[in-house]
Design a protein around this motif. Structure first.
Motif, PDB file in Angstrom:
ATOM      1  N   ALA A 226      42.663  29.661  29.519  1.00  0.00           N
ATOM      2  CA  ALA A 226      44.124  29.375  29.084  1.00  0.00           C
ATOM      3  C   ALA A 226      45.256  30.007  30.158  1.00  0.00           C
ATOM      4  O   ALA A 226      46.909  28.989  29.874  1.00  0.00           O
ATOM      5  CB  ALA A 226      44.057  29.614  27.270  1.00  0.00           C
ATOM      6  N   GLY A 227      45.246  30.649  30.959  1.00  0.00           N
ATOM      7  CA  GLY A 227      46.296  31.306  31.768  1.00  0.00           C
ATOM      8  C   GLY A 227      47.005  32.446  31.297  1.00  0.00           C
ATOM      9  O   GLY A 227      47.976  32.385  31.690  1.00  0.00           O
ATOM     10  N   THR A 228      46.097  32.403  30.224  1.00  0.00           N
ATOM     11  CA  THR A 228      46.962  33.989  29.583  1.00  0.00           C
ATOM     12  C   THR A 228      46.616  35.641  30.313  1.00  0.00           C
ATOM     13  O   THR A 228      47.133  36.406  29.787  1.00  0.00           O
ATOM     14  CB  THR A 228      46.910  34.269  28.060  1.00  0.00           C
ATOM     15  N   GLY A 229      45.915  35.406  31.297  1.00  0.00           N
ATOM     16  CA  GLY A 229      45.035  36.734  31.836  1.00  0.00           C
ATOM     17  C   GLY A 229      47.392  37.104  32.990  1.00  0.00           C
ATOM     18  O   GLY A 229      48.165  36.006  32.323  1.00  0.00           O
ATOM     19  N   LEU A 230      47.194  38.700  32.455  1.00  0.00           N
ATOM     20  CA  LEU A 230      48.154  39.085  33.342  1.00  0.00           C
ATOM     21  C   LEU A 230      48.157  39.646  34.808  1.00  0.00           C
ATOM     22  O   LEU A 230      49.136  40.887  35.001  1.00  0.00           O
ATOM     23  CB  LEU A 230      47.770  40.286  32.141  1.00  0.00           C
ATOM     24  N   SER A 231      46.997  39.557  35.546  1.00  0.00           N
ATOM     25  CA  SER A 231      46.476  40.357  36.782  1.00  0.00           C
ATOM     26  C   SER A 231      46.977  39.214  38.147  1.00  0.00           C
ATOM     27  O   SER A 231      46.649  39.831  38.932  1.00  0.00           O
ATOM     28  CB  SER A 231      45.251  40.732  36.845  1.00  0.00           C
ATOM     29  N   GLY A 232      46.623  37.844  37.678  1.00  0.00           N
ATOM     30  CA  GLY A 232      46.945  36.476  38.627  1.00  0.00           C
ATOM     31  C   GLY A 232      45.500  36.337  38.381  1.00  0.00           C
ATOM     32  O   GLY A 232      45.772  35.535  40.084  1.00  0.00           O
ATOM     33  N   GLY A 233      44.259  36.585  38.235  1.00  0.00           N
ATOM     34  CA  GLY A 233      43.402  36.264  39.081  1.00  0.00           C
ATOM     35  C   GLY A 233      42.832  34.962  38.018  1.00  0.00           C
ATOM     36  O   GLY A 233      41.585  33.930  39.537  1.00  0.00           O
ATOM     37  N   ALA A 234      43.740  33.766  37.493  1.00  0.00           N
ATOM     38  CA  ALA A 234      43.677  32.313  37.520  1.00  0.00           C
ATOM     39  C   ALA A 234      44.821  32.143  38.560  1.00  0.00           C
ATOM     40  O   ALA A 234      44.675  30.304  38.777  1.00  0.00           O
ATOM     41  CB  ALA A 234      43.608  32.055  35.800  1.00  0.00           C
ATOM     42  N   ASN A 235      44.894  32.982  38.852  1.00  0.00           N
ATOM     43  CA  ASN A 235      46.491  32.095  40.167  1.00  0.00           C
ATOM     44  C   ASN A 235      45.626  31.200  41.186  1.00  0.00           C
ATOM     45  O   ASN A 235      44.712  31.380  41.662  1.00  0.00           O
ATOM     46  CB  ASN A 235      46.999  32.780  40.476  1.00  0.00           C
ATOM     47  N   ALA A 236      46.741  29.489  41.324  1.00  0.00           N
ATOM     48  CA  ALA A 236      45.662  29.229  42.683  1.00  0.00           C
ATOM     49  C   ALA A 236      45.728  29.966  43.945  1.00  0.00           C
ATOM     50  O   ALA A 236      46.941  30.372  44.373  1.00  0.00           O
ATOM     51  CB  ALA A 236      46.765  28.122  42.238  1.00  0.00           C
ATOM     52  N   VAL A 237      44.557  29.636  44.436  1.00  0.00           N
ATOM     53  CA  VAL A 237      45.078  30.121  46.082  1.00  0.00           C
ATOM     54  C   VAL A 237      44.702  28.506  47.133  1.00  0.00           C
ATOM     55  O   VAL A 237      44.391  27.588  46.561  1.00  0.00           O
ATOM     56  CB  VAL A 237      43.640  31.201  46.337  1.00  0.00           C
ATOM     57  N   GLU A 238      45.476  28.730  48.141  1.00  0.00           N
ATOM     58  CA  GLU A 238      46.368  27.369  49.031  1.00  0.00           C
ATOM     59  C   GLU A 238      44.521  26.633  48.899  1.00  0.00           C
ATOM     60  O   GLU A 238      44.208  27.128  49.859  1.00  0.00           O
ATOM     61  CB  GLU A 238      46.956  27.942  50.191  1.00  0.00           C
ATOM     62  N   GLY A 239      44.692  25.323  49.004  1.00  0.00           N
ATOM     63  CA  GLY A 239      44.457  24.040  48.894  1.00  0.00           C
ATOM     64  C   GLY A 239      43.182  24.110  47.941  1.00  0.00           C
ATOM     65  O   GLY A 239      42.068  23.653  48.313  1.00  0.00           O
TER      66      GLY A 239
END
Lengths: 456, 456
Positions: A70-83
């Motif tokens: 759900a993207g509720t993480g608080l450390s950027g673990g689910a953030n997109a990486v380039e491409g």
């Protein structure tokens, strides 16, 4: 290569989203300040075979995969990486089985925590892990981050409830790890290794989680304290008493003031620190436990303390805890810290945080799972104030340094993601980091699974 | 190269034993039938630095290292491999710290389980893991095998109590894994991965184990049953009732007969199966739990059932469980099986074992941690009867096959060692075995740590 076209070749057309406006909504979790990049596509698989098809395609073309609940993480673990391809599990949200005899549930990764808890409650069963994000966060995300919560002090963390996982590996294999039996030691604990690995070692496609019998109603014990030191003594006294409460939360004066400014509850005029304990042992023994906790609060100098077994009254007492975060968010973006220190050092750590706040002229409020020594300093910066943001960043680093110095960890329950990669490097030795890299290389030799998370 | 001389160069002379008669006593654990080979030397280190020195020497010369606790293992995990150095931890047997505030103990690996429990009891603390070998087995060995025991049904297994480990890796590095805080998610759970890895991924030199407050006295509920099916129904009823007993053990008629033949307790004339439950919830709630268990026993058709809170009386009831193994050993060497099946399938599994016993003309008695579905079929063969041994071997293989067919595991708590390597291969997929090999290769690239155990 046209990756979107390739994706639509291996999974049904409608699973693949490539509208930039739609993709935008999937690129980051709730971590303030964590960087994120552009994804090529979002894929919303419906079953394990579709996940496998996407991972195999990514492996073939060396494209990064970022799994996302759900993207509720608080450390950027689910953030997109380039491409990357964002793999979103919102369409895999079914509870597949509730097994009463063995007391477990089999779920798809996209099931929302509270939804599972709701299904269990109807069946007189209980799934304990209760992160504050439970109304939105998914079991897959909870497992990927080994999520904690309020009940950990008595009932442990998510890992303690994961019996088995179906995982798609970095090689594109579908594997079953763990077991459906109560015990088992056949081979390495690869299931446990997946828990908390933040999508860097495998993509979870199904989870078998242990349940408990529905528990009795909890009693709530609230205490108002003038000082952090007094509250800390109360926490130590509870620990020394031998009572293991089912929750033991601390809310500091900045939180109380923010809640008052919003809801006018008058808390901050009565207390500088609020402690909230819960006891769920059934029957008179539980009543006795609540009385013991009350006595601990009083003897540590609480200005007011009371036990409540009325559910509504208890919920009202917990409002100060629940409302703190949204109340603080009204003041500006909140950067949530997550250090964990030895329980006895909670007062010392809070004192250091206060000093850090003054030193860097930053508003830092504190919620803490005091019974576990897990603190959530909340750093608030006014919107658009870049200098305040720089100061808060410096405060963030100081908090991490203090936690390590006190024998603690840089992350108690939120995970490393992007924000704590530097902290992890400071916390563990180079040899332990090498072991991490060796395990990552062993299980994701192509480096396509959520690259750059945990390890830079 | 003279390995003994080399060893005496890197650690004090008296640590290294090379008398063949002395070495002989260190070559095998308690696993009947598991092969063992010749060791070059036994080293009894006194501290971590000495362990590291030995591992580095072994790494340099590519000599296998076999770590060993008390040698009470039942799968051959601690058996010597050809030309190895046996690392025996009997001289590293100190409890280094008991931390009341954080509720943990720091111990050397050679501390005997019961000794740690004794030290804790004096301090009003409790280390729950209670394998039947507790009077002799060491914490290091318990951790290496992720040992279970009687209390698992309520309190979990050894892994649930391991907070941190100091380990010497296959590269000869000393690393600290895990943490001293109640929670923590900084990086992969390499500490948990070490637990149950049977010395193949690292050599444990220190352990920090979680403790609980000393618990209240237990009540014991005993039930006599005419049939396995009735006892199985009682176990299912306890599970359905929502009571989590602190032990739930089953003893079958072959055990009762063996105990009677030895101690003349008259058990086998009264019961075909004995169930023993325990409840340790404090106060009236615990009394109520014991009554519920009693009701479950009675409604499932117990011919006799009773609750006892008198400790001596309770111990007497548990004698049937305790004496079963030595009583059976009087009849011949005992090969201990360790399958674990879904709890509800315990009667089915026991029925299949009975059939297997008849088919292969082998005496198979059963003790079971019934509340966990963990069965210990005990295969007895007369000394020197090679044909009986062959038949028992075939029965052993059938039991493994049945456990897997019922969705169980080939080892619930004893470990893979040598005896269950084939079983592990049958239980998990080739891809999961590949993951095991990749992790082993990543953490022990020279392959010197207990080679040939778990993985052939």
């Amino acid at each position: 290569m046209d990756l979107v076209a390739e994706l639509r070749r291996v999974v049904p057309h409608d699973r693949v989203l490539d509208d930039p406006d739609v993709i935008e909504g999937y690129l980051q979790d709730h971590a303030e300040w964590a960087p994120y990049a552009q994804a090529v596509a979002v894929v919303r698989p419906r079953d394990t075979a579709e996940v496998q098809a996407v991972v195999r395609l990514a492996a073939e073309h060396r494209v990064p995969i970022v799994p996302r609940g759900a993207g509720t993480g608080l450390s950027g673990g689910a953030n997109a990486v380039e491409g990357c391809i964002m793999l979103s599990f919102e369409a895999m949200d079914q509870v597949l089985e509730i097994n009463h005899a063995e007391r477990f549930a089999v779920v798809q990764p996209g099931v929302v925590n509270d939804d599972l808890r709701g299904v269990c409650a109807v069946e007189n069963l209980w799934y304990p892990p209760d992160p504050a994000s439970a109304p939105w966060s998914t079991i897959g995300g909870n497992i990927a981050t080994n999520a904690g919560g309020l009940c950990c002090v008595k009932y442990g963390v998510t890992r303690d409830y994961v019996l088995a996982l179906e995982v798609v590996t970095g090689r594109g294999d579908v594997v079953r790890l763990g077991r459906r039996t109560a015990k088992g030691v056949a081979g390495y604990d690869l299931c446990g290794l997946m828990v908390g690995s933040e999508g860097t070692l495998g993509v979870i496609t199904e989870a078998t989680v242990r349940l408990r019998p529905k528990r009795d109603a909890e009693r709530t014990v609230a205490g108002y304290f003038d000082s952090i030191v007094a509250a800390g003594e109360a926490v130590s006294a509870v620990s020394a008493s031998g009572v293991i409460p089912s929750a033991l939360e601390l809310v500091d004066k900045h939180c109380l003031e923010a809640v008052d400014a919003w809801k006018n509850m008058g808390l901050s005029t009565e207390a500088n620190v609020v402690l909230l304990g819960r006891c769920d042992t059934p029957g008179r023994a539980g009543d006795e436990e609540a009385r013991t906790v009350l006595r601990c609060f009083e003897q540590a100098g609480a200005s007011w303390a009371a036990v409540s077994s009325d559910e509504q009254e208890a919920e009202a007492l917990f409002d100060a805890r629940r409302l703190a975060y949204p109340a603080l968010e009204r003041l500006g973006p909140v950067l949530t810290e997550d250090v964990c220190v030895p329980k006895a050092l909670v007062p010392e750590m809070l004192a250091r945080i206060e000093k850090t706040a003054a030193q860097h002229d930053t508003l830092i409020a504190n919620i803490a799972h005091a019974g576990d020594g897990n603190l959530h300093p909340l750093l608030i910066t006014p919107i658009g104030d870049e200098d305040a943001k720089r100061r808060a960043q410096a405060a963030f680093e100081d908090i991490i340094a203090d936690a390590i110095e006190l024998g603690g960890t840089v992350t108690g329950e939120h995970g490393v993601g992007l924000l704590k990669r530097g902290g992890l490097q400071r916390e563990v030795s180079p040899e332990v980091l090498d072991m991490h890299r060796a395990v990552k290389q062993a299980l994701d030799p192509l480096g396509i699974l959520n690259p750059g998370k945990i390890l830079a």
